[in-house]
Every structure is written in structure tokens, then in C-alpha cells.
Design an enzyme around this catalytic site. Sequence first.
Site, PDB file in Angstrom:
ATOM      1  N   GLU A  49       0.889  -1.155   0.000  1.00 53.39           N
ATOM      2  CA  GLU A  49       0.000   0.000   0.000  1.00 53.39           C
ATOM      3  C   GLU A  49       0.932   1.211   0.000  1.00 53.39           C
ATOM      4  O   GLU A  49       1.748   1.380   0.910  1.00 53.39           O
ATOM      5  CB  GLU A  49      -0.882  -0.040   1.251  1.00 53.39           C
ATOM      6  CG  GLU A  49      -2.097   0.853   1.212  1.00 53.39           C
ATOM      7  CD  GLU A  49      -3.147   0.469   0.166  1.00 53.39           C
ATOM      8  OE1 GLU A  49      -3.153  -0.671  -0.318  1.00 53.39           O
ATOM      9  OE2 GLU A  49      -3.945   1.349  -0.176  1.00 53.39           O
ATOM     10  N   ASP A  60      -4.278  11.671   8.335  1.00 54.38           N
ATOM     11  CA  ASP A  60      -3.041  11.099   8.839  1.00 54.38           C
ATOM     12  C   ASP A  60      -2.554  11.751  10.126  1.00 54.38           C
ATOM     13  O   ASP A  60      -2.620  12.964  10.285  1.00 54.38           O
ATOM     14  CB  ASP A  60      -1.943  11.196   7.776  1.00 54.38           C
ATOM     15  CG  ASP A  60      -2.163  10.167   6.681  1.00 54.38           C
ATOM     16  OD1 ASP A  60      -2.228   8.971   7.016  1.00 54.38           O
ATOM     17  OD2 ASP A  60      -2.311  10.556   5.510  1.00 54.38           O
ATOM     18  N   TYR A 175     -11.042  -1.887   3.016  1.00 60.47           N
ATOM     19  CA  TYR A 175     -10.160  -1.344   4.059  1.00 60.47           C
ATOM     20  C   TYR A 175     -10.987  -1.168   5.317  1.00 60.47           C
ATOM     21  O   TYR A 175     -11.830  -0.281   5.405  1.00 60.47           O
ATOM     22  CB  TYR A 175      -9.558  -0.009   3.610  1.00 60.47           C
ATOM     23  CG  TYR A 175      -8.381   0.461   4.465  1.00 60.47           C
ATOM     24  CD1 TYR A 175      -8.520   0.705   5.825  1.00 60.47           C
ATOM     25  CD2 TYR A 175      -7.128   0.668   3.889  1.00 60.47           C
ATOM     26  CE1 TYR A 175      -7.442   1.118   6.600  1.00 60.47           C
ATOM     27  CE2 TYR A 175      -6.044   1.104   4.652  1.00 60.47           C
ATOM     28  CZ  TYR A 175      -6.203   1.318   6.001  1.00 60.47           C
ATOM     29  OH  TYR A 175      -5.142   1.736   6.765  1.00 60.47           O
TER      30      TYR A 175
END
Lengths: 268, 397
Positions: A49, A60, A175
Site C-alpha cells: 500500500e 493522517d 479497508y
Amino acid sequence: MDRYTQMFQRLESEKQGAFVPFVTLGDPDVETSLAVVEALVAGGADALELGIPFSDPIADGPTIQKSAIRALGKGVTPRDCLAIIHRIRERHKDIPIGLLLYSNLVLAPGIDEFYRLAAEAGVDSILIADVPLREAEPFMAAAKAHGIEQILIAPPNASQATLQQIGELSSGYTYLLGRAGVTGTETAADMPATDLINKLHEVGAAKPILGFGISKPEQVKAAIQAGAAGAIAGSATVKIIEQHLDNKDMMLTRLTEFVAGMKAATNK
Amino acid sequence: MSKQLPTKFGEYGGMYVPELLIPALDQLEQAFIDAQQDPDFQQEFKSLLNDYAGRPTPLTKTRNLVSNPKVTLYLKREDLLHGGAHKTNQVLGQALLTKRMGKTQVIAETGAGQHGVATALACALLGLKARIYMGAKDVERQAPNVFRMRLMGAEVIPVNAGSGTLKDAVNEALRDWSASYQDAHYLLGTAAGPHPFPTIVREFHKMISEEIRAQILEKEGRLPDAVVACVGGGSNAIGAFADFIDTPEVKLIGVEPAGKGLHTHEHGAAIAKGTKGILHGAYCYIMQTPQGQIEESYSISAGLDYPAVGPQHAHLHDIGRATYESVTDEEALNAFQLLARKEGIIPALESSHALAHALNMADAAEEETLIVVNLSGRGDKDLAHVQQFLKGDAHNG
């Protein structure tokens, strides 16, 4: 047969789950980044990934933010990143390669053009962190046109309607978010995620791989025991790059060891 | 899912956020729709606006500022609102929504500190816990506002990431929210961000334009030829425009910060010089590189220092309903000083941009012209900054 399906078939026959490391492409620079990815493959990564650095990564935490800053500081562009992928693809024909990035980088060249370039470089899947299902239509159309799997996110707070849609639209893998929040090892994934995994199975979603807050082999083991098809570790992998910026040989050795340790925990 | 409010303005807007935040945005939209139809909520909001914040604000006719006898210029005095800027309007609305959703905490971002101060005061009043993200550079530049926020009980968190300014504070607030949405409301401070924020912020600032309409009709017996407001994200402008959008004889003019000039890289004019893209959850005009990395904006005014613009402004620009001009630091500083000298009012540097453009219009006018400038905030917060700037000028000159 697409590379994710091949990978899952192989793992099933070997009675294993997948271990998927994440790194930001171009971190700390283009040449080292290529060696970093080789080190991940050498450690036994089942799939990759890979992120394209973005100036404003809202999903993030600090570790991956810093990796993007390092890469952007070296002037790394999305085209450089796709060129790295192209070189990896030439050497590793079978490993599934996923891209993980933010929507504005896809819009910049145009959605269709971006997917075309990604397919040309050898990308198997694209996950866009800030495109939820209800904005996904034009991106999924481009994915379909260029033979790329659009990866969908199943968050722990997903409504039944969202899960149904994931069931209908997901391909490649799903995911599965191990917890709320942003990427990072500061907060561990919630285990077990059995409930959500069962629901995804019921709606016929693509196989779930658990990410967010995964940094230890025990967590990989727990994820697979809970029914996930694998686990992704991003910040923990990137942290190794950050800790060895002044010693590249050590960086690469530690990355290979880390991946091997995580992979060893995938036996069912 | 069928949405109850449109999520886009033409092609702009939308909800470009992680899937994780969608339930929180849906919950907010539903709470807003219900509140708009709930007379008790409306009553409470109105009573806070009138009795706590000081609405309606006056519409002041300038006496000495304009030399062209054909031009009449009014100021909508949002600078007189409690907190010192228009920001208090919509913050009170969203703070009430926070309570309605049963949430106990508020997250906010702030640049100059005006939205942070408004959030801190509303949270103190309504018993909510406030965490305010502010770029580390802005924490330094805006020390008095940081102290104000802390006095009122808010936690101010400096953000070191990126450029340490408003854009990075928004990033950090979004990150916080993605972990805390169950107990916390993200009280976004401008008419940008993902749906439903641009709509909520417009509706909770709409009284600015409604009051302008009623006040100018009473004073002048006609509607203004133009309403002028500064645009960063665009909250005071959308509030000043909202009630006039369907009244095409009233020109709507937004004024972006040209900083050191549109020919330089140091400005914040997203509409004039930006291109289409996605920042902070919305498709809009943004300042970006050809590869899609977001660029740093610049303006002498921290409140306009933002590399994007709210989606409804992008749409009003494209359909030609509003026009967007720009004003440099220097022009804004001149207007700032002129208003102080001629009318005894010290405007915020943000609002000075709108005023500077209105003065250019006044100079050029050949026919009878009636202009309203939204004086969105007062300049107390800018005194030290301006003083430093003028000293520097004196040295250079």
C-alpha cells in the site's frame, strides 16, 4: 484473474492472512524509496500500500504527515511516485500494488487521466482517503474504465446503508478501519472487530483487511483470528524510516525484519 | 441516501471527507434542519443575538469619508457586535446546535483569533468545553486574542505542522474530530468546508443582509446599488449577500486579499488566481501547484489568509451574480487609517479590504450611487500589527 484475487487464493491454500505494509513514496527521497519498497518485499509483504505525499493529509497522524513533508521537501511529485511504481512493477509481476492518496492529487491531472497513468504504471487499486461513498461515483467510473479496483473504507461507525453499498460496490479488498481517528500507533486498533467483519461478510463485501493502529505481530494475529483477511501497518513501518534516516543500511534491514515479524503472525 | 439539503452550489461544495466523518455531518445536517423548524430554538437564538450579542447592529452613514458628492456610503456595523466581529452570530447558532445534539465539547480552528474568541465566549456562556486549534505562528502574532480565549476558559492548542497558520489549524481540527465526533462538535468558522457547513454558516449570518435591507429602506427609501464585503473563506460576505441574491438590482461585490500584489505569490486571492480543486472537504477555488499540492496564502490580514474560498462564492462568481475584486495590503492599510481619521472608527484589517474597494468605486462613480460596506469587525486586535507596519514604512520611507 486480478492480483488481489490471486493473492487471496494463494494465502487461502497456505492457510495464511495477508500482511500489507504502507509507506509514503519518495520518503526520504526517490532512490531510497525504491530500496525501501524492495526491503518490504524481501521481508515477505503480500501486497503493498503506497502513498503519494500531499501537503494537507487530514486523515493522517504525525508520523505519516512527517513522511509526506520529507518527500515534498525533496520535490517529489505524483509523476515521480508513479515512476517508482513502474520500476517496482517491472521487478515484481505478481504483487498487488495499492495507491493511497488524497482527492486533490487525483483531480489535478483530471480524474480519468490520473487513473490512466496509474494503470499504466502497474497500480492494482486506488484508495482516496477523503472520498466517501457518496462522492465516489466519478472515481469509480474511471477505475472501471482503466481496470483498477476502487478500495472502499468500512469505518467502525458505518450505517447499515453504508455497509450495503460497500457490499455492492467493493472490489479488490475492503479497508476495515480498526478504530476512529487518524493513522498512527499512538492509539491501538480496537479488537476484536468480529462484528463488523461478520456484517461485511453478510453483505458480500470484498475481503476485509484491517488497518489503523496496527504495529505489533499480536495485533496481526488477533485481526486474522477475528476473521479479517489481513492487516495493514502504515505508521509503524514509516516510523522505521524516520528512525534511521542517517543510516540507510540499518533502515532497510530493520524494515525487512519488521515485515518478516508481522508476516510470521499471519498463520491461521 | 436522499439528502434534505442540496450538498452543492452548482459544481462546488460536496462532502470530501473520510467516510468516518460522514455520520457526524449527517447528524449535524439533521439537527440543523430540525432547529430551523423549531420555534423554541429560533426564539433562543434570537434572544441571544439581541440581548447578549447586541443585534441588530447599526447601519451608519459616513459623514466625511467620501468626497464624491454623488456617492452615499453606509457601514454595516458588525464591528459593534459582542466579540468584536460578525463571527459571534453563527457561533451562537452552532453552539446551540451542539447542545441540541447532546454534545458537550466544541472543537474550532482560528486564524486571527476572532472565530476562536467568538467560540470561547459562546462556550463559556452555554457551558461547553472548547478546544481551539491555532497555527503556532498565529499564536505568536495574535497574543491578545489567545489570552482572551484562555480567560474565557478555552484550551488553545498551537499547531506546528505545515506553515503553522489557519490551513494547518483546520487540518488539525479535522483530525481531532475524526476521533472525538461522538462527544464533540466541530464548530467550523467560515462558509467553507464540507456540506452542511457552508449552508449552516450562511443561514446563521443571514440576518446581516436582512437588517441591511430593512435599515437602508428606512433611511434611503431604496435598496443599495452595491453591497461590498471582504472574502477569506467568505462568512461575512455570504451573510451580507444572502438576502440580496434574488434581488439582481443590488450588485454584490466580494473583495479578496491581493497581499503584495496579484503578480506575486504573496496573496490570498483564490477566486482571482486559484484553480478548481478540493481542500478541507469542499470542491472550490484553491491556490495550488499544477500537481495539486496546496500553496500557502498570504495577507496582512490573518482573517483573510486562507488558500481557498467557500463553495457558494465560487458558484456566485461563475454564474456572474457576484463579482470578486482584490485589494492589496497597502490599499487596505490606507483605508484602515482613513476610516479612523475621518469617521472615528477603527476597522479590522479584513474589513479594511472591503472599505478600500468601496472607496475606489466612490472615486470612479459618475452617477448617484448608494453603497453599503459590511464592516465585519473592529480593529483593536490589529493595532500592534499596524503600528509595527507603519513604523517599518516610516523607516523605509
